[in-house]
Design a protein around this motif. Structure first.
Motif, PDB file in Angstrom:
ATOM      1  N   MET A   2       0.903  -1.265  -0.036  1.00 22.78           N
ATOM      2  CA  MET A   2       0.011   0.063   0.030  1.00 22.78           C
ATOM      3  C   MET A   2       0.853   1.314  -0.062  1.00 22.78           C
ATOM      4  O   MET A   2       0.587   2.358  -0.776  1.00 22.78           O
ATOM      5  CB  MET A   2      -0.890  -0.247   1.219  1.00 22.78           C
ATOM      6  CG  MET A   2      -1.918  -1.198   1.070  1.00 22.78           C
ATOM      7  SD  MET A   2      -2.937  -1.401   2.345  1.00 22.78           S
ATOM      8  CE  MET A   2      -4.245  -0.711   2.104  1.00 22.78           C
TER       9      MET A   2
ATOM     10  N   ALA B 175      -6.005   2.883   5.809  1.00 25.62           N
ATOM     11  CA  ALA B 175      -6.199   1.937   4.730  1.00 25.62           C
ATOM     12  C   ALA B 175      -5.753   0.643   4.822  1.00 25.62           C
ATOM     13  O   ALA B 175      -6.508  -0.415   4.707  1.00 25.62           O
ATOM     14  CB  ALA B 175      -5.697   2.474   3.306  1.00 25.62           C
TER      15      ALA B 175
ATOM     16  N   GLU C 190      -8.143  -1.630   7.330  1.00 22.26           N
ATOM     17  CA  GLU C 190      -9.469  -1.716   7.067  1.00 22.26           C
ATOM     18  C   GLU C 190      -8.774  -3.281   6.097  1.00 22.26           C
ATOM     19  O   GLU C 190      -9.695  -4.057   6.269  1.00 22.26           O
ATOM     20  CB  GLU C 190      -9.909  -0.876   5.959  1.00 22.26           C
ATOM     21  CG  GLU C 190     -11.302  -1.118   5.654  1.00 22.26           C
ATOM     22  CD  GLU C 190     -11.779  -0.159   4.626  1.00 22.26           C
ATOM     23  OE1 GLU C 190     -11.598   1.145   4.907  1.00 22.26           O
ATOM     24  OE2 GLU C 190     -12.649  -0.317   3.732  1.00 22.26           O
ATOM     25  N   LYS C 191      -8.051  -3.196   5.180  1.00 25.33           N
ATOM     26  CA  LYS C 191      -7.673  -4.259   4.387  1.00 25.33           C
ATOM     27  C   LYS C 191      -7.202  -5.409   5.211  1.00 25.33           C
ATOM     28  O   LYS C 191      -7.901  -6.539   5.046  1.00 25.33           O
ATOM     29  CB  LYS C 191      -6.338  -3.728   3.452  1.00 25.33           C
ATOM     30  CG  LYS C 191      -5.690  -4.777   2.769  1.00 25.33           C
ATOM     31  CD  LYS C 191      -6.497  -5.037   1.337  1.00 25.33           C
ATOM     32  CE  LYS C 191      -5.991  -6.180   0.766  1.00 25.33           C
ATOM     33  NZ  LYS C 191      -6.814  -6.460  -0.771  1.00 25.33           N
TER      34      LYS C 191
END
Ligand SMILES: [Fe+2]
Ligand SMILES: [Fe+2]
Lengths: 122, 328, 251
Positions: C106, C195, C198-199
Motif C-alpha cells: 500500500m 487503509a 481496513e484491508k
C-alpha cells in the motif's frame, strides 16, 4: 547449539542425535508444473513441486520454476490426474511410409498444372 | 554442489548376484548404446535403479546439507552485492535439492523416505560439507573451488542415461555457472585485497585442500563395479579422471593469484596427469561414518527443520492425498 | 529535500532489516519449496533497500549504498520495530510478513502518485514484485487459519496478537511528515494506516482469525526516530562483522 552460524547458534530446541519421524505424506502430493514463457507460446512442462494443495503449488511453482526465466503464466496439475501412455507402447508412434498422405510433401500438383497449361496452349 | 557417489564395499558384494532377464537387458543396453535416454517407467535392471536412487539421493542430500556451511555467513556477508549473491546461491542449492529429490522419486523412493534416511544416517551426502566455514574466506573458497569441483561432476553426469537426472542436471549446471562466477569474484576480491584478506584466504585454501582432494572419492578406475556403472552411463567418468580434470582447470587459477596449496608434491607431469601427497583416505572414511567435524550439527539442523514444522504438516495434512510418482 | 531523504531512509531501512531477518530462514524453511519462496522474498526486500540507498546516493549526493546500508550508527537507522525482531516460529514469521507486505504494497501503491517522478517510477516496479509477497502471506494465513486445524489456528492467532503492536509501529510518523503530505510526495502515515487496517482487518476475518481491538493495543513506537528494540544493535554488529574486521578493505 554451539555453531559457527549465528543463525543456528540462536535456535531454540535444537539437539544433536534426536531423529524425528518423517510421515509418509509430510510433503503433500506432487503437482506437475507447466510454464509459459511468452504470450502466444505453449505452456511447457518444466518439473514438479510438492505441495499440500493447488494454491500453494502455484505459489511454489512461481519461485522454483519462474525465478530465472521470463514467464507470463503457469499451470499446475496434480500428478495423479495425468494420463500417459506407457513407454512400452512407444513403438506405436513409429510411422510407416504409407502415412505420406499426412505430409505436405505427399502432394505434388505442379506437374499436372504444367501439363494442363501446355495442353490448353495447343 | 555434489561429490562422489560413494558405494560401501558390502553393498558392492551384494550386487554382484542379481540376475536379470537377458533379452530385456540386451534391449536396455542397446538403447543406452544408441545414446537414447531411459525414462521412469521403462524396464531397467534392478541394480541400475538401485544405483541411480543412491546416487541421485546422495546428490540431493549434498545440495541441502551443502547450503549449511555457506549459510553460516548469510547474515554477515559484507556488501549488498555479496549478501544478495550468497542468499541467491544458497537458495539455488535448496532448489537443486528439490529438483534432484524429484528425479530420485521417479525411481520409486519418496522424498519423505529419503529425508528419513538422511536423518538416521542411512543415506550419505558429500563429505566436504561436514567441514566448517570458519571465516568469510571459506565462502569464497566454497563458492569458487567446491562449486567448480561439483560442476566437473555434474556436467559429466548430465550426459548420463537416465532422463530425469539429465534434465535436472542441465538446469543445475546452468545455475552452477553463476555460482562459480560469483565465487571466483569473491575469491579474487580477497586475493587482490589487503594483507589481512589474503592471509584469511590462504588460510581457508589450506584448510579446504584435503577435503577438495577427497571430493571425487578414492580411485575407482580398477573397480569392476565402476565398469558396469559406466557401461550403463550411470557414472560417466572415473573419480580419478574427474579429479584430474578439476586440478587441471583450477589449480592454475589459484596459483596465478600467488596463492599456494599446502602440498609440495602437487604438480602436473608431462602426460597431463596430476600428482599429490597421500590425502589420508582414512579421514575420508571416518567422515563418511559420521565422525567429521560437523556431521552432528548438519543432521541436527535438518532434524530441527522437521520437528519445528511438524505442526504445519499436521494442519495441512490431507487424508485423501494419494502418493503418485512424479512423471518425469 | 530533507523530508524526502527521511522518507527514503525509513523505507530502505525497513526493507533491509526485514530482508535480513527473513534471510535467517534461507536453508531452514519448513519444506524445500517454501524455503525457496521465502528466500526470494528476502532477496527482493534487500534489493529494494539497495535501490533506495542508491537513489539517496544519486539524487542527494550521499555516500554509496553499501556505506548507507551497512555503516551507519544504530541511532541513524529509521526502521520500524516490526522489522527488527527475530523469528524462530514460522507462525510468527508468516504473520509478520503478512502485516509488513500489505503495508509495503500500500505504501508503494500510494507512492506511484508521488510528485517525485523517479520515486513514482520506482514504486510502480516494486509493487508488482510485492504482489507475490502478499499472495504468499494471504495463502498461508488462509491455510493455517480458516482451513487449518485447532492448533494452527491457535498458533496463528497468538502470533497475530504478538505481532500486531509491532505492526502498528510501522505507521509511526517521522519528524517531517507534514512537509511530505503538503508537497504531495507521500499521503502520510495516518492515511496509510487507516487503509491498511481496513484491508488486513477484512482479510484476517476472512481467514477465521481476529485482529486485536485497536484501542487495546500500545503501538511499538520509536523506530522512525532512531529508538530501537534491543535486537537492532546486535543485528547490525553481526551484519558488519566482516567489514569491521578490516575497515580499509573492499570485499
Ligand atoms: Fe552450486
Ligand atoms: Fe548445486
Amino acid at each position: 547449539m554451539d555453531s559457527l552460524d549465528p543463525r543456528i547458534a540462536r535456535l531454540h530446541d535444537i539437539r544433536a542425535g534426536e531423529v524425528p519421524t518423517v510421515g509418509a505424506h509430510d510433503y503433500g502430493e506432487t503437482y506437475e508444473v507447466f510454464h509459459q514463457a511468452k504470450r502466444g507460446k505453449h505452456h511447457a512442462h518444466v518439473g514438479t513441486v510438492h505441495a499440500p494443495d493447488p494454491e500453494l503449488a502455484l505459489v511454489y511453482a512461481k519461485e522454483q520454476y519462474g525465478r530465472r526465466q521470463q514467464t507470463v503464466n503457469m499451470w499446475v496439475v496434480r500428478t495423479a490426474d495425468i494420463f500417459a501412455f506407457p513407454y512400452d507402447d512407444s513403438d506405436m508412434f513409429d510411422s510407416t511410409p504409407q502415412k505420406i498422405h499426412r505430409e505436405a510433401a505427399g502432394y505434388k500438383t505442379r506437374d499436372k498444372i504444367e501439363a494442363y497449361k501446355k495442353k490448353q496452349a495447343q | 554442489m555434489y561429490g562422489g557417489g560413494y558405494i560401501p564395499e558390502e553393498e558392492k558384494r551384494k550386487q554382484q548376484h542379481m540376475e536379470e532377464d537377458p533379452a530385456k537387458l540386451a534391449e536396455f543396453e542397446a538403447r543406452i548404446d544408441n545414446g537414447e535416454k531411459i525414462e521412469p517407467h521403462d524396464w531397467m535392471p534392478a541394480e541400475y535403479r538401485k544405483q541411480l536412487i543412491r546416487m541421485i539421493e546422495q546428490h540431493a542430500h549434498s545440495e541441502i546439507i551443502g547450503s549449511l556451511p555457506e549459510g553460516t555467513w548469510i547474515t554477515r556477508a559484507p556488501s549488498f552485492k555479496r549478501k544478495m549473491a550468497l542468499i541467491a546461491k544458497v537458495q539455488d542449492e535448496i532448489g537443486h535439492g528439490q529438483l534432484l529429490y524429484n528425479a530420485a522419486e521417479t525411481l520409486g523412493k519418496s522424498r519423505e523416505q529419503m529425508m528419513q534416511d538422511l536423518l538416521t544416517g542411512k543415506s550419505k551426502y558429500s563429505n566436504v560439507f561436514n567441514y566448517p566455514a570458519k571465516t568469510w574466506a571459506d565462502v569464497a573458497v566454497i563458492g569458487f573451488l567446491i562449486d567448480a569441483a561439483a560442476i566437473v561432476n555434474q556436467v559429466a553426469n548430465s550426459k548420463g542415461s537416465y532422463g530425469p537426472y539429465s534434465r535436472a542436471l542441465e538446469r543445475i549446471c546452468y545455475e552452477e555457472s553463476f555460482h562459480l562466477k560469483q565465487g571466483h569474484d569473491a575469491f579474487v576480491a580477497l586475493a587482490t585485497g589487503t594483507e589481512s584478506q589474503r592471509a584469511m584466504l590462504q588460510d581457508a585454501v589450506n584448510r579446504w585442500y584435503r577435503p577438495i582432494i577427497h571430493f571425487f572419492g578414492p580411485s575407482d578406475k580398477d573397480s569392476v563395479h565402476t565398469g558396469k556403472l559406466m557401461r550403463w552411463k550411470v557414472k560417466m567418468m572415473t573419480n580419478d579422471a574427474m579429479r584430474n580434470q578439476f586440478l587441471s582447470s583450477y589449480v592454475p587459477k589459484v596459483w596465478e593469484l600467488g596463492l599456494s596449496f599446502p602440498d609440495p608434491k602437487l604438480h602436473k607431469d608431462d602426460n597431463g596427469e596430476w600428482h599429490f601427497s597421500d590425502p589420508n583416505w582414512d579421514e575420508f572414511y571416518q567422515v563418511i561414518k559420521g565422525n567429521g567435524p560437523c556431521n552432528a550439527e548438519r543432521l541436527a539442523v535438518r532434524s530441527w527443520v522437521e520437528t519445528q514444522h511438524k505442526w504445519i504438516r499436521e494442519a495441512l495434512f490431507n487424508p485423501n492425498a494419494k502418493y503418485t510418482l512424479p512423471l518425469s | 529535500m530533507e523530508a524526502t531523504q527521511e522518507l527514503l531512509f525509513k523505507i530502505a531501512d525497513d526493507a533491509l532489516i526485514m530482508g535480513h531477518t527473513d534471510s535467517t530462514w534461507t536453508g531452514l524453511g519448513p519444506t524445500l519449496e517454501e524455503d525457496i519462496a521465502f528466500s526470494s522474498m528476502s532477496q527482493d526486500k534487500i534489493g529494494h533497500a539497495w535501490n533506495l540507498y542508491q537513489m539517496l546516493h544519486d539524487k542527494f549526493g550521499l555516500a554509496d549504498a553499501d556505506t548507507l546500508g551497512f555503516k551507519r550508527e544504530e541511532k541513524e537507522y529509521k526502521c520500524s520495530h516490526l522489522t527488527e525482531v527475530p523469528t524462530q516460529d514460522y507462525a510468527y514469521a508468516l504473520v509478520r510478513q503478512f502485516f509488513f507486505d500489505h503495508g509495503q504494497f500500500m505504501r508503494f501503491s500510494a507512492l506511484k502518485n508521488s510528485s517525485i517522478e523517479w520515486l513514482a517510477d520506482f514504486s510502480r516496479k516494486v509493487t508488482s514484485e510485492i504482489k507475490y509477497h502478499t499472495l504468499h502471506g494471504d495463502t498461508w494465513l488462509k491455510k493455517l487459519g480458516a482451513q487449518g486445524n485447532e492448533e494452527s489456528k491457535a498458533r496463528m492467532q497468538s502470533a497475530i496478537n504478538e505481532v500486531f503492536p509491532l505492526a502498528l509501529g510501522y505507521f509511526e510518523e517521522g519528524p517531517r511528515e507534514a512537509e511530505l503530505i503538503e508537497k504531495n510526495i507521500f499521503i502520510g502515515e495516518k492515511a496509510l494506516q487507516e487503509a491498511w487496517l481496513e484491508k488486513v482487518g477484512d482479510l484476517v476475518a476472512q481467514y477465521g482469525l481476529t485482529l486485536p481491538e485497536g484501542n487495546t493495543v500500545d503501538p511499538s513506537l520509536g523506530g522512525r526516530n532512531g529508538y530501537h528494540t534491543e535486537h537492532l544493535q546486535p543485528l547490525l554488529a553481526e551484519m558488519t562483522e566482516v567489514t569491521a574486521s578490516d575497515p580499509e578493505a573492499t570485499w
